[in-house]
Design an enzyme around this catalytic site. Structure first.
Site, PDB file in Angstrom:
ATOM      1  N   LYS A   1      53.202  75.134  84.291  1.00  0.00           N
ATOM      2  CA  LYS A   1      52.610  75.201  82.954  1.00  0.00           C
ATOM      3  C   LYS A   1      52.079  76.602  82.694  1.00  0.00           C
ATOM      4  O   LYS A   1      51.803  77.387  83.608  1.00  0.00           O
ATOM      5  CB  LYS A   1      51.481  74.176  82.797  1.00  0.00           C
ATOM      6  CG  LYS A   1      50.297  74.322  83.776  1.00  0.00           C
ATOM      7  CD  LYS A   1      49.250  75.329  83.377  1.00  0.00           C
ATOM      8  CE  LYS A   1      48.116  75.433  84.394  1.00  0.00           C
ATOM      9  NZ  LYS A   1      47.278  76.636  84.211  1.00  0.00           N
TER      10      LYS A   1
ATOM     11  N   ASP B   1      44.435  69.418  86.163  1.00  0.00           N
ATOM     12  CA  ASP B   1      45.742  69.773  85.616  1.00  0.00           C
ATOM     13  C   ASP B   1      46.836  68.753  85.945  1.00  0.00           C
ATOM     14  O   ASP B   1      47.947  68.852  85.430  1.00  0.00           O
ATOM     15  CB  ASP B   1      46.201  71.142  86.140  1.00  0.00           C
ATOM     16  CG  ASP B   1      45.418  72.304  85.550  1.00  0.00           C
ATOM     17  OD1 ASP B   1      44.676  72.083  84.571  1.00  0.00           O
ATOM     18  OD2 ASP B   1      45.548  73.432  86.065  1.00  0.00           O
TER      19      ASP B   1
END
Length: 299
Positions: A12, A139
């Protein structure tokens, strides 16, 4: 029972990372706009005599192979909840930078969770998978979901976002890693005595994502952890400057760093930026890719 399951899971980039003040539990409230990018780890799980973790790929030597590894923790938690013996071999084929601010460890946790759920036939609901992910780390839920999302709380509460096009990225890998907790500690030190506002997502940025407008996204990207990362790793400023000079629309530290991210106008511009970054000698390696990318999926 299936004998082997492989799950592919993306890296990401944070196109916005707004950070609030430290909470009593030590975490920080965030407005964290995640975008999954086309760099992937693959987690393969097979039955074994006991739980073990192996890893191959760039910087695999830096990946812990004990029960602190998020992939191992994911397997252990799913096994605990369903009364299963976690006797599996987890193999991580690493392509996401290690300790690079791109959620490689989180990706492995999400990948292992989905792989074990498939292998063991536990058929856990999406909500419970996300609940386990949130227990593992801030996350990890996004690694499961992919695409684009706004993370609030400490980043684990997700709202899926619309993305109206393809964005072109260059990532520059630094010569050493940065510890996420160390970057947050430096953020706290640098903001001591400062009133930090509640973190909120930028509407301008959300609109740019929805329209697929790279120019508008470039104007809106931000990372509140960047000053702390640069304080701990000043050489990153040279990498950022080299990318801007080569024509990147935006240059920022990815998450807690030290990977730096460069948004390019198109695929050709991305290649130009990548070549210039390599030639600059300010980074160890570069990767060119696109976003958004799908979340964790069984191959």
């Amino acid at each position: 029972m299936t004998e082997t399951v492989t799950v592919r899971v993306p890296a990401k980039v944070n196109v916005q990372l707004a950070v609030g003040g430290a909470r009593p539990d030590g975490f920080h409230d965030l407005a964290n706009v995640f975008l999954a990018v086309g760099l992937y780890d693959e987690v393969t799980v097979t039955p074994a005599e006991e739980l073990r973790v192996t890893c191959a790929g760039p910087d695999a030597g830096q990946v812990p192979l004990d029960r602190t590894n998020l992939a191992a923790r994911a397997a252990l938690e799913l096994a605990r909840r369903y009364g299963i013996d976690p006797a599996v071999h987890l193999h991580i084929a690493k392509d996401i930078p290690v300790a690079g601010g791109m959620a490689g460890g989180s990706a492995d946790g999400a990948g292992a969770l989905l792989a074990c759920d498939t292998l063991w036939g536990t058929n856990v609901s999406r909500d419970e998978l996300l609940d386990i992910c949130a227990e593992l780390g801030s996350d990890v839920p996004f690694s499961l979901v992919g695409g684009a999302a706004l993370g609030t709380g400490r980043g684990e509460r997700l709202r899926v976002l619309e993305v109206g096009g393809t964005f072109h990225w260059v990532f520059a890998m630094a010569g050493r890693g940065l510890s996420t907790p160390a970057v947050f500690r430096e953020f706290d030190r640098m903001n001591e005595g400062v009133r930090i506002p509640e973190p909120v997502a930028s509407q301008e940025l959300l609109d740019a994502l929805a329209k697929g407008d790279a120019g508008a996204l470039a104007r809106a990207v931000s990372n509140d952890l960047q000053p702390a990362a640069l304080s701990l790793f000043p050489e990153l400023a040279d990498t950022l400057a080299a990318g801007r000079a080569a024509g990147a629309l935006a240059a920022l530290v990815s998450g807690s760093g030290p990977t730096t991210a460069f948004l390019a106008a198109d695929a050709e511009s991305a290649r130009t930026v990548a070549e210039a970054l390599l030639a600059s000698g300010t980074c160890r390696s570069v990767r060119v890719t696109e976003s958004p990318a799908p979340g964790a999926n069984v191959l």
